[in-house]
Write a protein that holds these residues in place. Structure first.
Motif, PDB file in Angstrom:
ATOM      1  N   GLU A 208      12.448  -4.045 -15.596  1.00 19.07           N
ATOM      2  CA  GLU A 208      13.600  -4.720 -14.986  1.00 19.07           C
ATOM      3  C   GLU A 208      13.645  -4.468 -13.486  1.00 19.07           C
ATOM      4  N   ALA A 209      13.262  -3.255 -13.067  1.00 23.18           N
ATOM      5  CA  ALA A 209      13.222  -2.947 -11.630  1.00 23.18           C
ATOM      6  C   ALA A 209      12.186  -3.822 -10.933  1.00 23.18           C
ATOM      7  N   ARG A 210      11.044  -4.014 -11.580  1.00 25.33           N
ATOM      8  CA  ARG A 210      10.013  -4.887 -11.000  1.00 25.33           C
ATOM      9  C   ARG A 210      10.534  -6.322 -10.894  1.00 25.33           C
ATOM     10  N   LYS A 211      11.192  -6.791 -11.934  1.00 30.05           N
ATOM     11  CA  LYS A 211      11.734  -8.155 -11.946  1.00 30.05           C
ATOM     12  C   LYS A 211      12.767  -8.336 -10.840  1.00 30.05           C
ATOM     13  N   LYS A 212      13.687  -7.372 -10.719  1.00 26.49           N
ATOM     14  CA  LYS A 212      14.728  -7.477  -9.691  1.00 26.49           C
ATOM     15  C   LYS A 212      14.142  -7.412  -8.289  1.00 26.49           C
ATOM     16  N   MET A 213      13.124  -6.552  -8.118  1.00 26.18           N
ATOM     17  CA  MET A 213      12.497  -6.443  -6.802  1.00 26.18           C
ATOM     18  C   MET A 213      11.797  -7.743  -6.439  1.00 26.18           C
ATOM     19  N   GLU A 241       4.781  -2.059  -8.020  1.00 27.01           N
ATOM     20  CA  GLU A 241       3.974  -3.179  -8.520  1.00 27.01           C
ATOM     21  C   GLU A 241       4.442  -4.501  -7.915  1.00 27.01           C
ATOM     22  N   ALA A 242       5.754  -4.671  -7.801  1.00 30.06           N
ATOM     23  CA  ALA A 242       6.299  -5.903  -7.212  1.00 30.06           C
ATOM     24  C   ALA A 242       5.918  -6.019  -5.740  1.00 30.06           C
ATOM     25  N   LEU A 243       5.975  -4.905  -5.031  1.00 33.42           N
ATOM     26  CA  LEU A 243       5.584  -4.910  -3.613  1.00 33.42           C
ATOM     27  C   LEU A 243       4.106  -5.255  -3.462  1.00 33.42           C
ATOM     28  N   LYS A 244       3.280  -4.662  -4.314  1.00 31.89           N
ATOM     29  CA  LYS A 244       1.840  -4.920  -4.251  1.00 31.89           C
ATOM     30  C   LYS A 244       1.538  -6.377  -4.551  1.00 31.89           C
ATOM     31  N   ALA A 246       3.334  -8.876  -4.008  1.00 28.10           N
ATOM     32  CA  ALA A 246       3.771  -9.709  -2.883  1.00 28.10           C
ATOM     33  C   ALA A 246       2.975  -9.437  -1.613  1.00 28.10           C
ATOM     34  N   GLY A 247       2.026  -8.501  -1.699  1.00 27.75           N
ATOM     35  CA  GLY A 247       1.214  -8.173  -0.528  1.00 27.75           C
ATOM     36  C   GLY A 247       1.929  -7.337   0.506  1.00 27.75           C
ATOM     37  N   ILE A 248       2.985  -6.648   0.096  1.00 29.04           N
ATOM     38  CA  ILE A 248       3.781  -5.835   1.025  1.00 29.04           C
ATOM     39  C   ILE A 248       3.255  -4.408   1.035  1.00 29.04           C
ATOM     40  N   LYS A 249       2.922  -3.923   2.228  1.00 31.55           N
ATOM     41  CA  LYS A 249       2.397  -2.567   2.379  1.00 31.55           C
ATOM     42  C   LYS A 249       3.250  -1.768   3.361  1.00 31.55           C
ATOM     43  N   ASN A 250       3.105  -0.458   3.274  1.00 30.34           N
ATOM     44  CA  ASN A 250       3.727   0.462   4.239  1.00 30.34           C
ATOM     45  C   ASN A 250       5.247   0.355   4.314  1.00 30.34           C
ATOM     46  N   VAL A 251       5.876   0.025   3.177  1.00 33.17           N
ATOM     47  CA  VAL A 251       7.336   0.027   3.102  1.00 33.17           C
ATOM     48  C   VAL A 251       7.757   1.312   2.393  1.00 33.17           C
ATOM     49  N   PRO A 252       8.538   2.167   3.059  1.00 31.93           N
ATOM     50  CA  PRO A 252       8.974   3.407   2.417  1.00 31.93           C
ATOM     51  C   PRO A 252       9.670   3.150   1.083  1.00 31.93           C
ATOM     52  N   LYS A 268      -1.468   8.635  -2.788  1.00 31.97           N
ATOM     53  CA  LYS A 268      -2.109   7.369  -2.415  1.00 31.97           C
ATOM     54  C   LYS A 268      -1.425   6.712  -1.219  1.00 31.97           C
ATOM     55  N   GLY A 269      -0.126   6.999  -1.046  1.00 33.57           N
ATOM     56  CA  GLY A 269       0.619   6.431   0.078  1.00 33.57           C
ATOM     57  C   GLY A 269       1.476   5.236  -0.276  1.00 33.57           C
ATOM     58  N   THR A 270       1.634   4.937  -1.588  1.00 32.58           N
ATOM     59  CA  THR A 270       2.451   3.790  -1.986  1.00 32.58           C
ATOM     60  C   THR A 270       3.868   4.203  -2.400  1.00 32.58           C
ATOM     61  N   GLN A 271       4.134   5.495  -2.395  1.00 31.59           N
ATOM     62  CA  GLN A 271       5.493   6.012  -2.556  1.00 31.59           C
ATOM     63  C   GLN A 271       5.666   7.127  -1.544  1.00 31.59           C
TER      64      GLN A 271
END
Length: 360
Positions: A208-213, A241-244, A246-252, A268-271
């Motif tokens: 649900e978090a992925r869907k909302k994001m 997963e939702a950020l990835k 969408a191609g979104i990187k380097n978002v805290p 890895k740097g994704t969180q």
């Protein structure tokens, strides 16, 4: 010693052992009826901690404190109805002390009150159940939220004052979720530009978090936010997963619970961070309170403060402190404390990243 005498000695020894063995058998039978049984009801199995840590630690501590005691454990798998049946089953069995981490704290209130009238003592564990609970063991959840807010602000650095943040809060049926939210807002409302989107996620569901994001990204665009607050690590996984996608990187992105997958995302740097709440002191304290209540002993030395629910004030409580974990201190916190093994954390694809922060 001749053979006949040896048989006599052996027979005598067997008879001497038979009495305590029979007594033990009687005690176990009584335990099955609830006399020396402590109930443990945990809410779900989506988060790693419940099966891997809470259950195991409580079980071991009870066994250490009380050889004749039995722990009757059940997991509700996020179902209120299932937990209600489990709770009522323990009461019917005759269990007089129950450690309860409620799926829905409000719904649990009527069960707790009904059980209290029958002399059952309930310890609210991790989440404060409504009703006549005898004790509460958890973390200072509002402070956990403040730490999460500080983690987001620190990850944003000098950009924090102009940053727009998306908030994904915990389950609306979890009494801890509003405390996390309140603590996070106390920091973020002062430190960042604004909260551009905010959602409560039922059952802490990663899906649900992925869907909302994904919906947020579609609504405000890939450049419409600068950081994401996630109330826990499981949801942070779905958000990542939702950020990835969408191609979104380097978002805290921050979470909570120091789950293995989250720690790997941090490496890895994704969180950006997680909140480490050491389970052992919380679980062991709950077990000891349960044992003392079972034996009619005082719990005053174990409950240094009090807590208020919507239905009861001044509940004896023990609230522990948490800490932020980032790439910088991961080695000196969760690894040093033995929460996670380096060989399981540092898989082949993370070898180089692990080496860069001193994990080999």
């Amino acid at each position: 010693m001749n053979a006949r005498l040896r048989r006599i000695v052996i027979s005598a020894m067997a008879l001497s052992l038979a009495v305590p063995l029979a007594a033990c058998g009687e005690e176990k039978h009584d335990a099955g009826l609830g006399k020396d049984t402590i109930g443990l009801l945990l809410p779900e199995d989506k988060a790693d901690r419940y099966e891997k840590f809470d259950h195991r630690i409580i079980s071991r501590r009870v066994a250490t404190l009380c050889l004749e005691c039995e722990l009757d454990y059940r997991n509700a798998k996020a179902s209120v109805d299932t937990q209600k049946m489990q709770f009522e089953g323990l009461v019917k069995k005759g269990v007089k002390v129950i450690i309860l981490d409620p799926v829905d704290a409000q719904a649990a209130g009527s069960w707790v009150d009904a059980a209290a009238k029958k002399g059952v003592k309930v310890i609210a564990y991790d989440r404060l159940a409504e009703g006549n609970v005898k004790a509460y063991v958890s973390y200072d959840n509002e402070n956990v939220g403040r730490l999460q807010g500080q983690g987001i602000a620190a990850a944003l650095g000098s950009q924090a004052a102009t940053a727009d943040v998306v908030m994904m809060n915990g389950s609306p049926t979890d009494p801890n979720a509003p405390s996390f939210k309140k603590g996070a807002h106390a920091v973020l409302d002062r430190k960042v530009n604004k909260i551009v989107s905010e959602n409560d996620i039922p059952d802490w569901s990663p899906a649900e978090a992925r869907k909302k994001m994904t919906e947020v990204i579609n609504a405000i665009g890939v450049d419409g936010f600068d950081a994401v607050y996630s109330a826990n690590d499981g949801m942070a996984g779905g958000i990542a997963e939702a950020l990835k996608s969408a191609g979104i990187k380097n978002v805290p992105l921050g979470g909570q619970d120091a789950e293995n997958a989250a720690l790997q995302r941090i490496i890895k740097g994704t969180q950006s961070f997680t909140i480490y709440k050491e389970v052992r002191p919380e679980a062991e304290t709950a077990a000891e309170i349960a044992f003392r209540l079972l034996r009619g002993k005082s719990i005053a030395s174990l409950t240094s403060t009090t807590a208020d629910s919507n239905s009861k004030a001044d509940i004896p409580a023990k609230l522990f402190d948490a800490e932020i974990v980032t790439r910088k201190n991961l080695k000196d916190t969760v690894v040093l404390d033995g929460v996670v093994r380096t060989d399981l954390l540092c898989t082949k694809d993370l070898a180089a990243a692990c080496k860069s922060i001193g994990l080999e």
